[in-house]
Design a protein around this motif. Structure first.
Motif, PDB file in Angstrom:
ATOM      1  N   ILE A 203      38.382  49.502  36.130  1.00 34.11           N
ATOM      2  CA  ILE A 203      39.223  49.798  37.285  1.00 34.11           C
ATOM      3  C   ILE A 203      40.387  48.821  37.250  1.00 34.11           C
ATOM      4  CG2 ILE A 203      39.378  49.776  39.798  1.00 34.11           C
ATOM      5  CD1 ILE A 203      37.781  52.115  38.716  1.00 34.11           C
ATOM      6  N   ARG A 204      41.596  49.352  37.391  1.00 33.14           N
ATOM      7  CA  ARG A 204      42.778  48.488  37.309  1.00 33.14           C
ATOM      8  C   ARG A 204      43.854  49.023  38.239  1.00 33.14           C
ATOM      9  NH1 ARG A 204      45.760  46.924  31.596  1.00 33.14           N
ATOM     10  NH2 ARG A 204      46.277  49.133  31.651  1.00 33.14           N
ATOM     11  N   TYR A 205      44.712  48.136  38.742  1.00 32.62           N
ATOM     12  CA  TYR A 205      45.866  48.590  39.507  1.00 32.62           C
ATOM     13  C   TYR A 205      47.122  47.874  39.044  1.00 32.62           C
ATOM     14  CZ  TYR A 205      44.553  44.640  42.648  1.00 32.62           C
ATOM     15  OH  TYR A 205      44.194  43.414  43.184  1.00 32.62           O
ATOM     16  N   HIS A 206      48.239  48.607  39.179  1.00 33.50           N
ATOM     17  CA  HIS A 206      49.531  48.139  38.686  1.00 33.50           C
ATOM     18  C   HIS A 206      50.482  47.772  39.815  1.00 33.50           C
ATOM     19  CE1 HIS A 206      48.724  49.570  34.485  1.00 33.50           C
ATOM     20  NE2 HIS A 206      47.850  50.322  35.158  1.00 33.50           N
ATOM     21  N   ARG A 207      50.095  48.048  41.045  1.00 34.77           N
ATOM     22  CA  ARG A 207      50.886  47.662  42.214  1.00 34.77           C
ATOM     23  C   ARG A 207      49.941  47.438  43.380  1.00 34.77           C
ATOM     24  NH1 ARG A 207      51.440  52.048  45.743  1.00 34.77           N
ATOM     25  NH2 ARG A 207      50.773  54.056  44.860  1.00 34.77           N
ATOM     26  N   HIS A 208      50.374  46.659  44.333  1.00 33.54           N
ATOM     27  CA  HIS A 208      49.555  46.413  45.518  1.00 33.54           C
ATOM     28  C   HIS A 208      49.616  47.611  46.465  1.00 33.54           C
ATOM     29  CE1 HIS A 208      50.418  42.045  44.412  1.00 33.54           C
ATOM     30  NE2 HIS A 208      49.129  42.220  44.235  1.00 33.54           N
ATOM     31  N   GLY A 209      48.571  47.774  47.251  1.00 35.44           N
ATOM     32  CA  GLY A 209      48.533  48.878  48.197  1.00 35.44           C
ATOM     33  C   GLY A 209      47.123  49.149  48.662  1.00 35.44           C
ATOM     34  N   GLY A 210      46.888  50.379  49.122  1.00 34.91           N
ATOM     35  CA  GLY A 210      45.578  50.788  49.591  1.00 34.91           C
ATOM     36  C   GLY A 210      44.637  51.099  48.442  1.00 34.91           C
TER      37      GLY A 210
ATOM     38  N   ASP B 127      38.450  41.041  47.382  1.00 37.18           N
ATOM     39  CA  ASP B 127      38.885  42.071  46.438  1.00 37.18           C
ATOM     40  C   ASP B 127      39.956  42.968  47.052  1.00 37.18           C
ATOM     41  OD1 ASP B 127      37.138  41.264  44.353  1.00 37.18           O
ATOM     42  OD2 ASP B 127      35.484  42.316  45.325  1.00 37.18           O
ATOM     43  N   TRP B 128      39.697  43.447  48.270  1.00 32.42           N
ATOM     44  CA  TRP B 128      40.697  44.336  48.880  1.00 32.42           C
ATOM     45  C   TRP B 128      41.850  43.542  49.485  1.00 32.42           C
ATOM     46  CZ3 TRP B 128      41.216  43.550  54.077  1.00 32.42           C
ATOM     47  CH2 TRP B 128      40.099  43.132  54.804  1.00 32.42           C
ATOM     48  N   GLN B 129      41.621  42.293  49.834  1.00 31.19           N
ATOM     49  CA  GLN B 129      42.722  41.470  50.324  1.00 31.19           C
ATOM     50  C   GLN B 129      43.734  41.199  49.212  1.00 31.19           C
ATOM     51  OE1 GLN B 129      40.580  38.129  51.916  1.00 31.19           O
ATOM     52  NE2 GLN B 129      39.892  39.255  53.732  1.00 31.19           N
ATOM     53  N   ILE B 130      43.255  40.901  48.019  1.00 31.38           N
ATOM     54  CA  ILE B 130      44.151  40.714  46.871  1.00 31.38           C
ATOM     55  C   ILE B 130      44.846  42.026  46.538  1.00 31.38           C
ATOM     56  CG2 ILE B 130      44.249  40.168  44.405  1.00 31.38           C
ATOM     57  CD1 ILE B 130      41.817  38.298  44.912  1.00 31.38           C
ATOM     58  N   ARG B 131      44.077  43.116  46.523  1.00 32.84           N
ATOM     59  CA  ARG B 131      44.648  44.439  46.205  1.00 32.84           C
ATOM     60  C   ARG B 131      45.761  44.824  47.163  1.00 32.84           C
ATOM     61  NH1 ARG B 131      41.361  48.054  48.837  1.00 32.84           N
ATOM     62  NH2 ARG B 131      43.153  48.137  50.264  1.00 32.84           N
ATOM     63  N   SER B 132      45.605  44.485  48.438  1.00 34.15           N
ATOM     64  CA  SER B 132      46.601  44.872  49.437  1.00 34.15           C
ATOM     65  C   SER B 132      47.857  44.008  49.399  1.00 34.15           C
ATOM     66  CB  SER B 132      45.977  44.811  50.832  1.00 34.15           C
ATOM     67  OG  SER B 132      45.646  43.479  51.177  1.00 34.15           O
TER      68      SER B 132
ATOM     69  N   ALA C 203      47.457  38.097  48.818  1.00 42.55           N
ATOM     70  CA  ALA C 203      47.515  36.884  47.993  1.00 42.55           C
ATOM     71  C   ALA C 203      48.851  36.724  47.293  1.00 42.55           C
ATOM     72  CB  ALA C 203      46.386  36.899  46.964  1.00 42.55           C
ATOM     73  N   GLY C 204      49.794  37.607  47.574  1.00 41.82           N
ATOM     74  CA  GLY C 204      51.116  37.526  46.956  1.00 41.82           C
ATOM     75  C   GLY C 204      51.049  37.742  45.454  1.00 41.82           C
ATOM     76  N   ASP C 205      51.765  36.912  44.716  1.00 36.05           N
ATOM     77  CA  ASP C 205      51.833  37.050  43.260  1.00 36.05           C
ATOM     78  C   ASP C 205      50.870  36.125  42.538  1.00 36.05           C
ATOM     79  OD1 ASP C 205      53.874  38.908  43.574  1.00 36.05           O
ATOM     80  OD2 ASP C 205      55.429  37.355  43.574  1.00 36.05           O
ATOM     81  N   ARG C 206      49.881  35.625  43.255  1.00 35.20           N
ATOM     82  CA  ARG C 206      48.950  34.670  42.645  1.00 35.20           C
ATOM     83  C   ARG C 206      48.189  35.285  41.473  1.00 35.20           C
ATOM     84  NH1 ARG C 206      43.748  32.040  45.773  1.00 35.20           N
ATOM     85  NH2 ARG C 206      42.856  30.945  43.971  1.00 35.20           N
ATOM     86  N   PHE C 207      47.914  36.595  41.565  1.00 31.79           N
ATOM     87  CA  PHE C 207      47.156  37.273  40.517  1.00 31.79           C
ATOM     88  C   PHE C 207      48.070  38.310  39.862  1.00 31.79           C
ATOM     89  CE2 PHE C 207      44.195  35.873  43.787  1.00 31.79           C
ATOM     90  CZ  PHE C 207      43.297  35.130  43.024  1.00 31.79           C
ATOM     91  N   PRO C 208      48.504  38.062  38.619  1.00 35.64           N
ATOM     92  CA  PRO C 208      49.472  38.946  37.961  1.00 35.64           C
ATOM     93  C   PRO C 208      48.943  40.363  37.770  1.00 35.64           C
ATOM     94  CG  PRO C 208      49.273  36.844  36.793  1.00 35.64           C
ATOM     95  CD  PRO C 208      48.152  36.903  37.789  1.00 35.64           C
TER      96      PRO C 208
END
Length: 321
Positions: A13-20, A52-57, A60-65
Motif C-alpha cells: 500500500i502506497r500513497y503519492h500525495r496526502h489526503g483521505g 498512520d492516518w495522521q501522517i497520511r492526511s 506531519a508535513g513533509d517529515r515523511f517523503p
C-alpha cells in the motif's frame, strides 16, 4: 543462503500525495534492501495506529517523503539478515517496529534492535497488535507516570489500542483502575480488569469516579482539562497524544502534566511485553482484520475512533509462500 533467490518486487500500500483514505493505492514496488544492522521480514500481519492516518492526511508535513508506504507494527518471518546481525536468523518468527514505516507491504526492512522473537502462544495477527501500543502504554504508566502497586490510575480512552493495554498493565502492577470510554465498552473493560468505569458521554462523569494519582490520556483534544478535576494534588497527567490542558489549573492543583513522549521501541521492551503475553497477563483485543488491499477501510475505522482494541492488516501467512 544457498539456493535463496531474492524477490525483486512486492505488493504494498502506497500513497503519492496526502489526503483521505482514497489516496492509498495497492501497488507493485521494489522489495527494500537491508543494511548491515537490518533484517528483511516477510510480513504476515501489520497493525494500524492513529499516526498512520495522521501522517497520511498531512498532519506531519513533509517529515515523511512521498511516495510513502504506511505502517509501523509488524509480525512476520525473517527472510534475510544484514551482515552485522547476530541476534536473529533466517526463518525466525519476529515482531516489532520499523524505523520509518513500510509495514503495509509483503516485505519490510527493520532494524534488528527493534525486533524480538514473536510470542509462541499467539498468532502473527495478535503479535502485530502489540509493539507500538503496548510499549506506549508501558512507558506512559511506568516510565513517565511512575505507577506503583496500590495507586489509583485513570485511563482515558481505555477501550482503544493503547488504552486497553494500559488497563491490563496497570492491573498487573496492582493498581486500582478506572476506565473512561463509551458506555458500550463497559463490559469489555471490566473483563480486562477495570475496577471503575465512566461513560465519557455523561457530562458529570468526573464527579462519579474516585480521585486518582495518575491519569493517562489516550484521547487528547479539547476535553483534557476534565481529567485535571480527578487527579489528586501531587499527581500526574501523562498524555500519549496532543491535548489541551490548562496550565494554571494544573499548577493550582499541583498536578504534573507531562509532555507527549514517543520513546523508541527496543528488543528489550518487546521481550518484556512478550513475557507478559506468555504468562497470560496481557492480550491483544482485535476489533477487525482487513486484507492488505483493504487498508483504506482500516484507516477509515481507525479515524472514526470507534475501534475497540486494535485494527489488523493481514498481509500473508506461511501457507501463502
Amino acid at each position: 543462503m544457498p539456493g535463496y533467490q531474492r524477490k525483486e518486487t512486492m505488493k504494498a500500500i502506497r500513497y503519492h500525495r496526502h489526503g483521505g483514505p482514497e489516496v492509498l493505492q495497492y501497488e507493485v514496488v521494489p522489495v527494500p534492501l537491508v543494511n548491515e544492522r537490518e533484517v528483511l521480514v516477510r510480513v504476515h500481519a501489520a497493525s494500524i495506529n492513529p499516526g498512520d492516518w495522521q501522517i497520511r492526511s498531512g498532519m506531519a508535513g513533509d517529515r515523511f517523503p512521498l511516495p510513502y508506504i504506511p505502517g509501523w507494527d509488524i509480525s512476520g518471518t525473517v527472510e534475510e539478515v544484514g551482515a552485522g546481525v547476530t541476534s536473529l536468523r533466517v526463518g525466525d518468527e519476529v515482531f516489532g517496529m520499523t524505523a520509518n514505516s513500510g509495514a503495509c507491504a509483503e516485505y519490510a526492512a527493520l532494524p534488528a534492535a527493534q525486533l524480538a522473537r514473536k510470542p509462541r502462544s499467539i498468532s502473527h495477527e495478535a503479535a502485530a497488535a502489540l509493539p507500538q501500543s503496548a510499549c506506549t502504554a508501558w512507558n506512559a504508566l511506568f516510565v513517565q507516570g511512575g505507577l506503583k502497586a496500590g495507586q489509583r490510575v485513570l485511563i482515558n480512552g481505555a477501550s482503544g489500542g493503547v488504552g486497553h493495554f494500559a488497563v491490563q498493565l496497570a492491573k498487573w502492577k496492582g493498581a486500582e483502575v478506572t476506565g473512561v470510554a463509551s458506555g458500550r465498552n463497559e463490559a469489555f473493560l471490566r473483563e480486562l480488569g477495570a475496577d471503575q468505569f465512566a461513560d465519557y458521554s455523561s457530562g458529570s462523569w468526573t464527579q462519579a469516579v474516585d480521585p486518582v494519582q495518575l491519569a493517562v490520556d489516550t484521547v487528547g483534544g479539547t476535553e483534557g482539562n476534565r481529567l485535571l478535576e480527578v487527579i489528586t494534588p501531587g499527581g500526574s497527567l501523562v498524555p500519549v497524544t496532543r491535548g489541551n490542558y490548562d496550565t494554571d489549573q494544573a499548577a493550582a492543583g499541583q498536578i504534573d502534566v507531562h509532555e507527549v513522549a514517543m520513546l523508541p521501541v527496543t528488543t528489550a521492551d518487546l521481550e518484556r511485553i512478550s513475557r507478559l503475553v506468555e504468562e497470560g497477563q496481557l492480550r491483544a483485543a482485535i476489533d477487525r482484520m482487513f486484507p492488505l488491499k483493504e487498508t483504506a477501510l482500516a484507516h477509515e475505522l481507525s479515524e472514526s475512533r470507534r475501534a475497540r482494541g486494535k485494527i489488523i492488516i493481514h498481509v500473508s501467512s506461511t501457507a501463502d509462500r
